[in-house]
Enzyme design. Structure first.
Site, PDB file in Angstrom:
ATOM      1  N   LEU A 500      22.174  75.049 -37.130  1.00 39.25           N
ATOM      2  CA  LEU A 500      21.821  74.976 -35.710  1.00 39.25           C
ATOM      3  C   LEU A 500      22.301  76.206 -34.968  1.00 39.25           C
ATOM      4  O   LEU A 500      21.751  76.598 -33.953  1.00 39.25           O
ATOM      5  CB  LEU A 500      22.458  73.733 -35.081  1.00 39.25           C
ATOM      6  CG  LEU A 500      21.935  72.384 -35.584  1.00 39.25           C
ATOM      7  CD1 LEU A 500      22.775  71.254 -35.043  1.00 39.25           C
ATOM      8  CD2 LEU A 500      20.484  72.209 -35.154  1.00 39.25           C
ATOM      9  N   GLY A 501      23.382  76.767 -35.472  1.00 40.08           N
ATOM     10  CA  GLY A 501      23.896  77.945 -34.779  1.00 40.08           C
ATOM     11  C   GLY A 501      25.193  78.394 -35.396  1.00 40.08           C
ATOM     12  O   GLY A 501      25.721  77.781 -36.318  1.00 40.08           O
ATOM     13  N   GLY A 503      28.770  79.102 -34.144  1.00 36.68           N
ATOM     14  CA  GLY A 503      29.740  79.047 -33.047  1.00 36.68           C
ATOM     15  C   GLY A 503      30.867  80.014 -33.295  1.00 36.68           C
ATOM     16  O   GLY A 503      30.893  80.695 -34.318  1.00 36.68           O
ATOM     17  N   PHE A 505      33.766  79.284 -34.019  1.00 34.35           N
ATOM     18  CA  PHE A 505      34.730  78.786 -34.987  1.00 34.35           C
ATOM     19  C   PHE A 505      34.091  78.489 -36.329  1.00 34.35           C
ATOM     20  O   PHE A 505      34.750  78.035 -37.244  1.00 34.35           O
ATOM     21  CB  PHE A 505      35.416  77.530 -34.446  1.00 34.35           C
ATOM     22  CG  PHE A 505      36.128  77.801 -33.153  1.00 34.35           C
ATOM     23  CD1 PHE A 505      37.440  78.231 -33.145  1.00 34.35           C
ATOM     24  CD2 PHE A 505      35.473  77.653 -31.940  1.00 34.35           C
ATOM     25  CE1 PHE A 505      38.095  78.497 -31.965  1.00 34.35           C
ATOM     26  CE2 PHE A 505      36.129  77.922 -30.759  1.00 34.35           C
ATOM     27  CZ  PHE A 505      37.433  78.343 -30.759  1.00 34.35           C
ATOM     28  N   GLY A 506      32.813  78.692 -36.438  1.00 37.38           N
ATOM     29  CA  GLY A 506      32.145  78.432 -37.699  1.00 37.38           C
ATOM     30  C   GLY A 506      30.721  77.973 -37.454  1.00 37.38           C
ATOM     31  O   GLY A 506      30.312  77.711 -36.324  1.00 37.38           O
ATOM     32  N   VAL A 508      27.290  75.699 -37.478  1.00 31.29           N
ATOM     33  CA  VAL A 508      26.988  74.309 -37.159  1.00 31.29           C
ATOM     34  C   VAL A 508      25.685  73.918 -37.846  1.00 31.29           C
ATOM     35  O   VAL A 508      24.714  74.670 -37.789  1.00 31.29           O
ATOM     36  CB  VAL A 508      26.841  74.138 -35.631  1.00 31.29           C
ATOM     37  CG1 VAL A 508      26.634  72.670 -35.290  1.00 31.29           C
ATOM     38  CG2 VAL A 508      28.052  74.674 -34.906  1.00 31.29           C
ATOM     39  N   LYS A 522      30.146  70.793 -37.741  1.00 28.79           N
ATOM     40  CA  LYS A 522      30.697  72.139 -37.581  1.00 28.79           C
ATOM     41  C   LYS A 522      31.671  72.415 -38.707  1.00 28.79           C
ATOM     42  O   LYS A 522      32.604  71.653 -38.931  1.00 28.79           O
ATOM     43  CB  LYS A 522      31.417  72.234 -36.225  1.00 28.79           C
ATOM     44  CG  LYS A 522      31.894  73.626 -35.893  1.00 28.79           C
ATOM     45  CD  LYS A 522      32.652  73.643 -34.585  1.00 28.79           C
ATOM     46  CE  LYS A 522      31.797  73.986 -33.416  1.00 28.79           C
ATOM     47  NZ  LYS A 522      31.441  75.383 -33.300  1.00 28.79           N
ATOM     48  N   ASP A 621      36.783  79.343 -24.206  1.00 28.42           N
ATOM     49  CA  ASP A 621      35.549  80.000 -24.647  1.00 28.42           C
ATOM     50  C   ASP A 621      34.332  79.421 -23.913  1.00 28.42           C
ATOM     51  O   ASP A 621      33.360  79.005 -24.541  1.00 28.42           O
ATOM     52  CB  ASP A 621      35.410  79.847 -26.166  1.00 28.42           C
ATOM     53  CG  ASP A 621      34.447  80.877 -26.763  1.00 28.42           C
ATOM     54  OD1 ASP A 621      34.048  81.809 -26.028  1.00 28.42           O
ATOM     55  OD2 ASP A 621      34.085  80.742 -27.944  1.00 28.42           O
TER      56      ASP A 621
END
Ligand SMILES: *[C@@H]1O[C@H](CO)[C@@H](O)[C@H](O)[C@H]1NC(C)=O
Ligand SMILES: *[C@@H]1O[C@H](CO)[C@@H](O)[C@H](O)[C@H]1NC(C)=O
Ligand SMILES: *[C@@H]1O[C@H](CO)[C@@H](O)[C@H](O)[C@H]1NC(C)=O
Ligand SMILES: *[C@@H]1O[C@H](CO)[C@@H](O)[C@H](O)[C@H]1NC(C)=O
Ligand SMILES: *[C@@H]1O[C@H](CO)[C@@H](O)[C@H](O)[C@H]1NC(C)=O
Ligand SMILES: *[C@@H]1O[C@H](CO)[C@@H](O)[C@H](O)[C@H]1NC(C)=O
Ligand SMILES: *[C@@H]1O[C@H](CO)[C@@H](O)[C@H](O)[C@H]1NC(C)=O
Ligand SMILES: *[C@@H]1O[C@H](CO)[C@@H](O)[C@H](O)[C@H]1NC(C)=O
Ligand SMILES: *[C@@H]1O[C@H](CO)[C@@H](O)[C@H](O)[C@H]1NC(C)=O
Ligand SMILES: *[C@@H]1O[C@H](CO)[C@@H](O)[C@H](O)[C@H]1NC(C)=O
Length: 820
Positions: A500-501, A503, A505-506, A508, A522, A621
């Site tokens: 999905l994307g 982020g 932090f990692g 998703v 995630k 963030d």
């Protein structure tokens, strides 16, 4: 950039000036019969305290054979303040003579007179170079001629520049009109810059304005009739330095600049510029030239409209372009060459001549031009105005920039041969090949995988039913986060397939739990916490429930693996709706009503995080990528509490690197290594507000924003009352609640104050948006060193509601990211 070339040139000038003034003696009064030779670099006429001197100056860059100008230069290395014949270049046998008849002449090596002061037989008996840089010819009683009254391309402090005087450089000229307007013109006919007095001044019937550059760095107009001068502009170093020479110079590029040079420093810097976008200088790239910017540098580039043209002088791109085949010699078909995002500069006189301006569509605009023998080019504005400019003048000056909302056409002898970008073309092909390969192999993998999964699923159906019941029970009974195994998540995401994307932090991935709940999984990276601590943090996050926060459903902590399972948001993240991808004009557009609700929702979510929940959390963030939209376009803030999951010392570092390139959201304290507080989130939120209104990235620097930070520009436009200019262009034709927009902008400018204590708390922001409290006029968020007018920058004052902020001011420890 431009500045560097000037610096180079000027340090060279300084160098020669220093040699000369140290060797030659001081000359106070020059008698008729004195001569300076270009060949003798040690000769000069100096002012009494050596601040200025007149001598031959080698041209820069050096030419062969060497050429010189006879010029008055400052010892600080500022541009030459006056030159004989306005920079006329002469050879090394040339001389500058003060003739017995009383006139000054510049004589070329061949014996021809290049320049004459025109003062012969007027009783002139002496010449003097004053300490202010004025070269004066006088008779026994008074001054007959002076360089201050006959300026070339520069004026210095104490020099009075009045109506009737002109600064010239190439085809460009600068003058002061009796109305008080300052104008820059190309070829004495096209005014590409015209700055008038503000309205309250212009109705006062003032006359005889005198322009001066004050030593402190302010450009102002004096009126004999007015006690105080009228400020035109401040230089960016206004009031700085004691022995700084400031000059106003019309440069060869057609721009007017103020230069500052400290005596003896040898460096010169430009501290004010009239036309901030160099490409808007008419004729900068010559006839048929097209001005543009290269991404990798901020200096403009001159090119030709297409391969139907060639440079007049290949070694000087500013000389313009000519058609390879003249239109009158064209045996083929004359055609219109299309230039996207381009305009042929059109300034008022042309603008006002009616036959040149129409309100017709793009194709009619270029069609009319093609049909007309007197038309050479056309520009159609695609800003909704439907304006069409027909260029009948025989000088065409182009500007191409991705930010320009216009399409232009220029007549060429067919076939049309647009400019190529060869390397780009190749890359395209290579890319296509790769894409095809990847798509094919992915498709194959997918088929195999799907087939396998289907077989496997069928055989295990029994088992899954049992699991699903278990999850549902756990989830809804306790509200505690569900503990998933890594294998389960791998299964539900089909092997982490649908991303999905990415982020901060990692990555998703989309997944489907066995109870058919769609989730976002995630995969955290760089977590170095023990399992116990990780579970504690997870329970903090999952206990944070709010309508405007994305809910954490569960987690996985197994060996190295740390994953979080969130509710899935159907409409993805806000950034997809705000910023248009030039290529794939995504049809996604949120109207103002939705945008306002999203802004308010996100503010409420953050308020809850900061002020209302048990374990208060600083998000760290906040950005459009972290504001998700559910099926009804309700805003839900995601990724909160994650900064804490990482080793605390890493938070600052992680956040900085994870948002590299999108630093626009980071509060100044991140970079200044000051404590990060909830006010840092407020700053980021303010930037998001601005983007919600404008649909543009806050860190974008474009031509439209006059190459300034968008937020700085937006504040100036807001101050000018130009709210419509800041609003997303795609919204301007829709119904907009301007009152709301204004409130949102005011809240935004309070949020992005540089001082954390000046920013409101999130709960105050919510009240501002809802209109339940009055918003004070926000001061300028940040002093921009590039922006000259200090007058627009109000002194910052804390709003009177800053008292509650002490709640969230931590001791100077970046580790403290959450407080209880
Ligand atoms: C150059 O000028 C200096 C100072 O006026 C003079 O002393 C010197 O003789 C001149 N040199 C030549 C070669 O003319
Ligand atoms: C002076 O003479 C040189 C050739 O000796 C020539 O190139 C230059 O253009 C002349 N300068 C002017 C201003 O006529
Ligand atoms: C030279 O004279 C000018 C004009 O009087 C003055 O502003 C400047 O400070 C003087 N410079 C020095 C080094 O004395
Ligand atoms: C000096 O010049 C001024 C102005 O040009 C003129 O009025 C005056 O008569 C002249 N004086 C002498 C002695 O020539
Ligand atoms: C410039 O104008 C001011 C005020 O009119 C005057 O005092 C000053 O002497 C003038 N300077 C020069 C160099 O003419
Ligand atoms: C002076 O400049 C303003 C723009 O700043 C312009 O609207 C006005 O027409 C100009 N006036 C004259 C006399 O050129
Ligand atoms: C216009 O000029 C007047 C007089 O100098 C000044 O008081 C006023 O603030 C100016 N207005 C703007 C908008 O700059
Ligand atoms: C300005 O001048 C015009 C014409 O010269 C005149 O009609 C007008 O009344 C004057 N305005 C003021 C405020 O003096
Ligand atoms: C100078 O100002 C006064 C009032 O301030 C006015 O009466 C007069 O007409 C003005 N003169 C000129 C030449 O504008
Ligand atoms: C843009 O700049 C880069 C680096 O300075 C240069 O390699 C490239 O050729 C430039 N592009 C154009 C169109 O001038």
């Amino acid at each position: 950039m431009k500045l560097q070339t000037h610096q180079l040139l000027l340090s060279f000038v300084l160098f020669s000036a220093v040699i000369i003034s140290t060797i030659s003696g001081t000359t106070i009064t020059i008698s008729p019969g004195t001569t300076l030779y270009a060949s003798n670099t040690t000769q000069s006429w100096s002012s009494p305290n050596d601040t200025f001197s007149l001598h031959f100056l080698p041209l820069h860059p050096p030419t062969f054979p060497p050429s010189f100008t006879a010029a008055v230069v400052h010892s600080g290395g500022a541009p030459a303040v006056w030159s004989a014949g306005n920079g006329a270049a002469v050879d090394s046998a040339a001389s500058f003579q003060f003739l017995p008849a009383g006139n000054l002449v510049l004589v070329n090596g061949s014996g021809s007179t290049v320049w004459d002061s025109g003062t012969s037989n007027m009783g002139v008996s002496s010449a003097t170079l004053h300490d202010n840089g004025n070269l004066v010819l006088s008779n026994a009683t008074s001054s007959v001629w002076s360089s201050f009254d006959n300026p070339t391309d520069t004026i210095v402090s104490f020099q009075n520049f009045t109506v009737g005087m002109v600064l010239r450089s190439g085809s460009f000229s600068f003058s002061v009109l009796s109305s008080g307007n300052l104008t820059l013109k190309w070829s004495d006919s096209v005014p590409y810059w015209d700055q008038g007095l503000n309205f309250s001044m212009s109705v006062m019937n003032l006359s005889s304005p005198v322009l001066g550059v004050e030593p402190k760095g302010v450009l102002q107009l004096f009126y004999p009739n007015l006690s105080a001068p009228v400020v035109v502009a401040y230089s960016s170093d206004y009031g700085e330095g004691s022995d700084v020479l400031r000059v106003l110079k019309l440069d060869g590029d057609g721009n007017l600049r103020v230069y500052s040079s400290k005596r003896g420093s040898g460096t010169v810097s430009s501290t004010w510029v009239a036309v901030e976008d160099q490409c808007e200088v008419f004729g900068y790239c010559g006839h048929n030239g097209v001005c543009s910017y290269n991404d990798s540098s901020s200096s403009p580039i001159c090119g030709c409209p297409s391969q139907n043209f060639e440079m007049v002088n290949p070694s000087d791109s500013r000389k313009g372009c000519r058609r390879k085949v003249r239109l009158e010699d064209c045996v083929g078909k004359v055609a219109m060459l299309q230039l996207d995002h381009a305009q042929f500069l059109t300034y008022p006189p042309q603008f006002l001549i009616n036959p040149e301006v129409f309100f017709i569509g793009i194709s009619a605009c270029s069609g009319n031009c093609l049909a007309s023998n007197s038309c050479f080019a056309s520009t159609s504005l695609s800003d909704g105005s439907g304006l069409c400019y027909i260029k009948t003048s025989n000088f065409i000056s182009g500007y191409q920039n991705p930010a320009l909302p216009s399409t232009s056409y220029i007549k060429v002898c067919g076939p049309v041969a647009p400019n190529l970008a060869p390397s780009l073309e190749n890359a395209h092909w290579r890319l296509h090949g790769w894409v095809a390969l990847v798509v094919l192999s992915t498709l194959l993998c997918f088929l195999v995988f799907q087939g396998g999964l289907w077989l496997w699923c069928c055989r295990n159906r029994q088992r899954f039913g049992g699991f699903a019941a278990q999850y549902t029970l756990l989830e809804y009974a306790s509200g505690a986060p569900v503990h998933f195994s890594y294998k389960e998540l791998q299964r539900s995401t089909k092997g982490f397939k649908e991303k999905l994307g990415d982020g901060g932090f990692g990555a998703v991935y989309k997944g489907t739990l066995f109870n058919q709940t769609v989730v976002a999984v995630k995969q955290l990276e760089g977590i170095e916490q023990g399992e116990k601590q990780f579970r504690m943090e997870v329970s903090t996050i999952s206990s944070t429930h709010h309508l405007n926060l994305v809910r954490l459903i569960g987690f996985c902590s197994e060996g190295q693996h740390r994953l979080l399972v969130y509710e899935f948001m159907k409409n993805g993240s806000l950034d997809n709706f705000l910023f248009v991808d030039e290529e794939q004009q995504s049809g996604k557009l949120l109207n103002w009503g939705y945008r306002f609700n999203i802004a308010l929702g996100a503010a409420k979510g953050l308020t809850y995080l900061h002020e209302e929940c048990r374990n208060c959390i600083v998000h760290c963030d906040v950005k459009p990528e972290n504001i998700l939209l559910d099926e009804n376009y309700n805003a839900k803030v995601s990724d909160f509490g994650l900064a804490k999951l990482l080793r605390p010392v890493d938070c600052r570092h992680r956040t900085l690197t994870s948002v590299r390139g999108t630093r626009g959201y980071l509060a100044p304290e991140w970079l200044a290594n000051l404590p990060i507080t909830s006010k840092s989130d407020v700053y980021s939120y303010g930037m998001v507000l601005l983007e919600i209104v404008s649909g543009r990235r806050n860190f974008e620097v474009s031509e439209e924003t006059r190459r300034r930070k968008f937020s700085v520009w937006a504040y100036e436009e807001f101050e000018k009352g130009n709210i419509m200019g800041v609003i997303d262009r795609r919204l301007v034709n829709q119904e907009i609640n301007l009152e709301q927009v204004k409130r949102v902008l005011m809240a935004c400018f309070w949020c992005i104050q540089e001082q954390p204590s000046h920013r409101p708390t999130m709960s105050k922001v919510v009240q501002m948006l809802e209109g339940v409290i009055d918003i004070e006029r926000p001061p300028a968020p940040k002093i921009n060193s590039n922006a000259a007018p200090i007058s627009t920058i109000a002194t910052s004052s804390a709003p009177n509601y800053s008292s509650s902020s002490s709640l969230f001011t931590f001791e100077a420890s970046p580790l403290a990211l959450a407080i209880s």
